[in-house]
Design a protein around this motif. Sequence first.
Motif, short mmCIF file in Angstrom:
data_model
loop_
_atom_site.label_atom_id
_atom_site.label_comp_id
_atom_site.label_asym_id
_atom_site.label_seq_id
_atom_site.Cartn_x
_atom_site.Cartn_y
_atom_site.Cartn_z
N SER A 30 10.91 -15.61 1.66
CA SER A 30 11.00 -16.25 0.26
C SER A 30 10.86 -15.31 -0.87
O SER A 30 10.64 -15.73 -2.07
CB SER A 30 10.28 -17.24 0.32
N SER A 31 10.47 -13.78 -0.62
CA SER A 31 10.06 -13.02 -1.60
C SER A 31 10.21 -11.59 -1.15
O SER A 31 10.45 -11.49 0.01
CB SER A 31 8.83 -13.24 -1.98
N MET A 32 10.25 -10.69 -2.14
CA MET A 32 10.31 -9.26 -1.78
C MET A 32 9.34 -8.40 -2.69
O MET A 32 9.08 -8.94 -3.82
CB MET A 32 11.85 -8.82 -2.03
N ILE A 33 8.93 -7.23 -2.30
CA ILE A 33 8.09 -6.37 -2.97
C ILE A 33 8.98 -5.35 -3.45
O ILE A 33 9.44 -4.57 -2.56
CB ILE A 33 6.96 -5.75 -1.88
N VAL A 34 8.95 -5.13 -4.86
CA VAL A 34 9.77 -3.94 -5.33
C VAL A 34 8.70 -2.99 -5.85
O VAL A 34 7.80 -3.18 -6.84
CB VAL A 34 10.56 -4.30 -6.60
N ILE A 35 8.84 -1.59 -5.56
CA ILE A 35 7.84 -0.66 -5.88
C ILE A 35 8.62 0.58 -6.57
O ILE A 35 9.65 1.00 -5.88
CB ILE A 35 6.88 0.07 -4.74
N ALA A 36 8.35 1.17 -7.50
CA ALA A 36 8.67 2.25 -8.01
C ALA A 36 8.25 3.63 -7.64
O ALA A 36 6.95 3.82 -7.47
CB ALA A 36 8.50 2.22 -9.69
N VAL A 37 9.06 4.62 -7.27
CA VAL A 37 8.62 5.81 -6.96
C VAL A 37 9.38 6.85 -7.58
O VAL A 37 10.28 6.58 -8.48
CB VAL A 37 8.95 5.94 -5.34
N ASP A 38 8.91 8.18 -7.56
CA ASP A 38 9.46 9.29 -8.25
C ASP A 38 10.75 9.65 -7.70
O ASP A 38 11.68 9.98 -8.70
CB ASP A 38 8.22 10.41 -8.22
#
Length: 271
Positions: free
Chosen positions: A216-224
């Motif tokens: 019911s959700s997602m994790i979004v992470i910024a990377v270089d």
Amino acid sequence: MEQQSHPSSTEGGTQEWRVGRLAEATGVTVRTLRHYDQTGLLRPSGQTSGGHRVYDQQNVTRLYRILALRRLGFSLAEIGSLLDDPEWDLAAMVTRHATQIEHTIAIATRLVAHLRVILGELDRSHRTHPDTLFTIMEEMSMLDTPVRDTTTLLVYDDLAAAHAYLSETFGLTPGALERNAEGRAVHGELFAGDHAIWLHPTAEGYRSPRQLGAVSSMIVIAVDDTDAHYADAKEHGAEIIQAPVSQPYGVREYGARDLEGHLWYFHGPLD
């Protein structure tokens, strides 16, 4: 040396910024800009031939208005009605913004002065007067904002395995892993930059996606570097659900599913 984000120019000499450049210049994430577009707060002035959003100088002014109004305590719903006010004046907004900052600086300056008073009292008697502490606590409250930070909490059946997997496969920084008297992991912590991710054990009312058979959700992470991160995760056995793709909203991202079914997306700027 401070990095500058150089805009492009159209044939008529109008300056334009691609969404990634605008995000870099302002500190606003690409996803936030996308959200502002979807909600109508900030529509881009156009698109490139490749479908990327571009913003002109009027967009930049409007974005400043959004951020300044947010800093002044207005909700996004309130901002939506204020943005198109024909009586709005940029100079008045900047003046109000400056006044707010000056007020914050004044409070902080008084707080520093009172803390130095406490240090003097402690040097003399190792005690301080309650009235001084009351003043300091009042000024600390004036500097406080209602929102502090955010922590992501994810539910897993096997916290120890999840803790090891997320750090080894996705490169998250491992934090504490606490165990009960029987040796079972009952709390885990990892970090994506400054953002904390806590691992919670399954229990009544708490189920992992693997147990539920859905997310019911997602994790979004910024990377270089999206492709480099993708290659490393794949080498460590990540279950890839979407290979790296350049998105029209200005990022390159890929998706993966972890060992208990949580969905993770990693994105970085387009070259």
